[in-house]
Write an enzyme that holds these catalytic residues in place. Structure first.
Site, PDB file in Angstrom:
ATOM      1  CB  THR A   1      -1.103  -2.759   6.689  1.00 19.80           C
ATOM      2  OG1 THR A   1      -2.361  -2.235   6.533  1.00 19.80           O
ATOM      3  CG2 THR A   1      -1.263  -4.249   6.853  1.00 19.80           C
ATOM      4  CB  SER A   2      -3.859   0.222  10.752  1.00 16.77           C
ATOM      5  OG  SER A   2      -4.249   0.777   9.446  1.00 16.77           O
TER       6      SER A   2
ATOM      7  CD  GLN B   1      -2.518  -1.230   2.670  1.00 20.43           C
ATOM      8  OE1 GLN B   1      -3.473  -0.701   3.015  1.00 20.43           O
ATOM      9  NE2 GLN B   1      -1.794  -1.971   3.546  1.00 20.43           N
ATOM     10  CG  ASN B   2       4.241   1.355   2.451  1.00 20.66           C
ATOM     11  OD1 ASN B   2       2.976   1.547   2.813  1.00 20.66           O
ATOM     12  ND2 ASN B   2       4.898   0.606   2.885  1.00 20.66           N
ATOM     13  CB  VAL B   3       2.820   5.963  -2.560  1.00 22.89           C
ATOM     14  CG1 VAL B   3       1.520   5.549  -2.689  1.00 22.89           C
ATOM     15  CG2 VAL B   3       3.265   6.892  -1.511  1.00 22.89           C
TER      16      VAL B   3
ATOM     17  N   PRO C   1       3.674  -3.941  15.915  1.00 21.52           N
ATOM     18  CG  PRO C   1       4.902  -1.834  15.915  1.00 21.52           C
ATOM     19  CD  PRO C   1       4.068  -2.626  15.062  1.00 21.52           C
TER      20      PRO C   1
ATOM     21  CG  HIS D   1      -2.843   2.359  -1.511  1.00 21.85           C
ATOM     22  ND1 HIS D   1      -3.032   2.449  -0.419  1.00 21.85           N
ATOM     23  CD2 HIS D   1      -3.967   1.532  -2.231  1.00 21.85           C
ATOM     24  CE1 HIS D   1      -4.196   1.583   0.044  1.00 21.85           C
ATOM     25  NE2 HIS D   1      -4.542   1.161  -0.897  1.00 21.85           N
TER      26      HIS D   1
HETATM   27  P1  OAD Z   1      -1.407   3.079   8.894  1.00 21.87           P
HETATM   28  O1  OAD Z   1      -0.815   4.219   9.255  1.00 21.87           O
HETATM   29  O2  OAD Z   1      -2.837   2.847   8.829  1.00 21.87           O
HETATM   30  O3  OAD Z   1      -1.052   1.908   9.895  1.00 21.87           O
HETATM   31  C1  OAD Z   1       0.321   1.719   9.808  1.00 21.87           C
HETATM   32  C2  OAD Z   1       0.542   0.589  10.881  1.00 21.87           C
HETATM   33  O4  OAD Z   1       1.835   0.151  10.971  1.00 21.87           O
HETATM   34  C3  OAD Z   1      -0.019   0.431  12.030  1.00 21.87           C
HETATM   35  O5  OAD Z   1      -0.861  -0.621  12.643  1.00 21.87           O
HETATM   36  C4  OAD Z   1       1.230   0.492  13.204  1.00 21.87           C
HETATM   37  O6  OAD Z   1       1.016  -0.071  14.427  1.00 21.87           O
HETATM   38  C5  OAD Z   1       2.093  -0.295  12.472  1.00 21.87           C
HETATM   39  N1  OAD Z   1       3.607   0.141  12.592  1.00 21.87           N
HETATM   40  C6  OAD Z   1       4.079   1.189  13.263  1.00 21.87           C
HETATM   41  N2  OAD Z   1       5.701   1.108  13.359  1.00 21.87           N
HETATM   42  C7  OAD Z   1       5.881  -0.130  12.954  1.00 21.87           C
HETATM   43  C8  OAD Z   1       7.000  -0.838  12.963  1.00 21.87           C
HETATM   44  N3  OAD Z   1       8.319  -0.242  12.962  1.00 21.87           N
HETATM   45  N4  OAD Z   1       6.978  -2.047  12.177  1.00 21.87           N
HETATM   46  C9  OAD Z   1       5.637  -2.785  11.938  1.00 21.87           C
HETATM   47  N5  OAD Z   1       4.515  -2.080  11.942  1.00 21.87           N
HETATM   48  C10 OAD Z   1       4.585  -0.690  12.468  1.00 21.87           C
HETATM   49  O7  OAD Z   1      -0.877   2.512   7.383  1.00 21.87           O
HETATM   50  P2  OAD Z   1      -1.398   1.616   6.396  1.00 21.87           P
HETATM   51  O8  OAD Z   1      -2.077   0.497   6.892  1.00 21.87           O
HETATM   52  O9  OAD Z   1      -0.488   1.470   5.501  1.00 21.87           O
HETATM   53  O10 OAD Z   1      -3.889   5.367   1.731  1.00 21.87           O
HETATM   54  O11 OAD Z   1      -2.779   2.581   5.788  1.00 21.87           O
HETATM   55  C11 OAD Z   1      -3.290   2.207   4.609  1.00 21.87           C
HETATM   56  C12 OAD Z   1      -3.460   3.266   3.622  1.00 21.87           C
HETATM   57  O12 OAD Z   1      -4.430   4.306   4.509  1.00 21.87           O
HETATM   58  C13 OAD Z   1      -2.303   3.974   3.175  1.00 21.87           C
HETATM   59  O13 OAD Z   1      -2.109   3.414   1.721  1.00 21.87           O
HETATM   60  C14 OAD Z   1      -2.819   5.547   2.894  1.00 21.87           C
HETATM   61  C15 OAD Z   1      -3.728   5.567   4.390  1.00 21.87           C
HETATM   62  O14 OAD Z   1      -4.700   6.646   4.290  1.00 21.87           O
HETATM   63  C16 OAD Z   1      -4.279   6.388   1.086  1.00 21.87           C
HETATM   64  O15 OAD Z   1      -3.312   7.459   1.218  1.00 21.87           O
HETATM   65  C17 OAD Z   1      -4.968   6.374  -0.148  1.00 21.87           C
END
Ligand code: OAD
Length: 255
Positions: A191-192, A104-106, A217, A122
């Protein structure tokens, strides 16, 4: 085992897997210094409002603000490098017959870490497209106008990323979904698990009989359905998992 205790069921499953899919989110790049979206203190959505920056309507209302926000994020990305988590996934790709990252990362950090099979669900922040024509634009003239104009139609240019209220690249998502249904091991990393349709991929994998492993985490809506939940940062846990599965062959991975 480098201080990490993984179950032998998990280690054996990774070592013996022939088809692995990894879904990644912002968390895998957190240890590179790229902010996530939803972490309470540091996430982008704790400081900015997605509806003002990441929707087509926001761009139509204020194209300059949106263009500049993405330009700022692009500039920051030039200063970061892949971390041990990205490198570990590239290492798994070298060990497993069929391996795919659906991200999902850009930020392009998987490719910079050496991963080859990467589906960008994405988009990619370094690419640009025309807002009206919806087709990629590689070159344009800098007139000082922000956003710059499409050399073909004169409309505004925008980043080639997927915004809320937009659909994912159809082909990439279809491939990710098919691979998830057919894999024997699925990793959900950083990912959340809140944003669909990407968040449906681990569920498709589970429906197809795969072992689902979550690395984060924090727990997420996926945690209760995962076969293994590895709580912690992916930059530590992924390399440790690779070393547990293939002792000796992964000495080049940073600790
Ligand atoms: P989120 O910011 O929703 O979630 C990030 C996740 O990473 C959380 O569950 C954190 O607990 C976890 N995290 C933090 N530090 C970490 C580490 N060191 N190792 C592993 N995990 C860690 O990001 P995404 O799930 O990517 O879309 O969000 C999905 C989409 O929502 C994105 O692509 C973006 C966003 O809005 C758009 O912009 C359309």
């Amino acid at each position: 085992m480098n201080g990490e205790q993984f179950s032998s069921e998990l280690v054996n499953a990774l070592r013996g897997a022939t088809r692995v899919v990894a879904l990644t989110g912002a968390g895998i790049s957190a240890e590179s210094g790229v902010p996530t979206f939803r972490d309470a203190q540091t996430g982008l959505w704790s400081k900015f409002r997605p509806e003002e920056l990441a929707t087509p309507e926001a761009f139509q209302r204020n194209p300059k603000l949106v263009w500049e926000w993405y330009a700022m994020r692009r500039a920051r990305l030039r200063e970061v490098v892949p971390n041990a988590g990205h490198l570990a996934l590239a290492e798994i790709e070298r060990r497993v017959p069929t391996f795919l990252i659906a991200t999902q990362n850009v930020d392009g950090l998987h490719q910079r870490a050496g991963s080859r099979q990467v589906l960008e669900l994405h988009g990619n922040i370094t690419r640009t497209k025309c807002f009206s024509e919806d087709s990629p634009v590689a070159e344009w003239s800098e007139t000082g106008e922000v956003p710059p104009r499409c050399p073909r139609c004169g409309g505004f240019l925008r980043p080639d990323v997927v915004w809320f209220n937009e659909t994912l690249p159809e082909e990439a998502f279809a491939q990710a979904d098919a691979a998830s249904r057919a894999c024997d091991l699925f990793l959900s990393v950083g990912t959340s698990a809140l944003v669909y349709p990407a968040a449906s991929l681990p569920l498709s994998a589970k429906a197809g009989g795969a072992m689902v492993v979550e690395i984060n985490p924090e727990s997420t809506p996926l945690t209760a359905r995962a076969d293994h939940f590895l709580r912690g940062p992916s930059g530590r846990l992924l390399p440790a998992l690779v070393r547990a599965a293939w002792p000796g062959v992964s000495e080049q991975l940073p600790r």
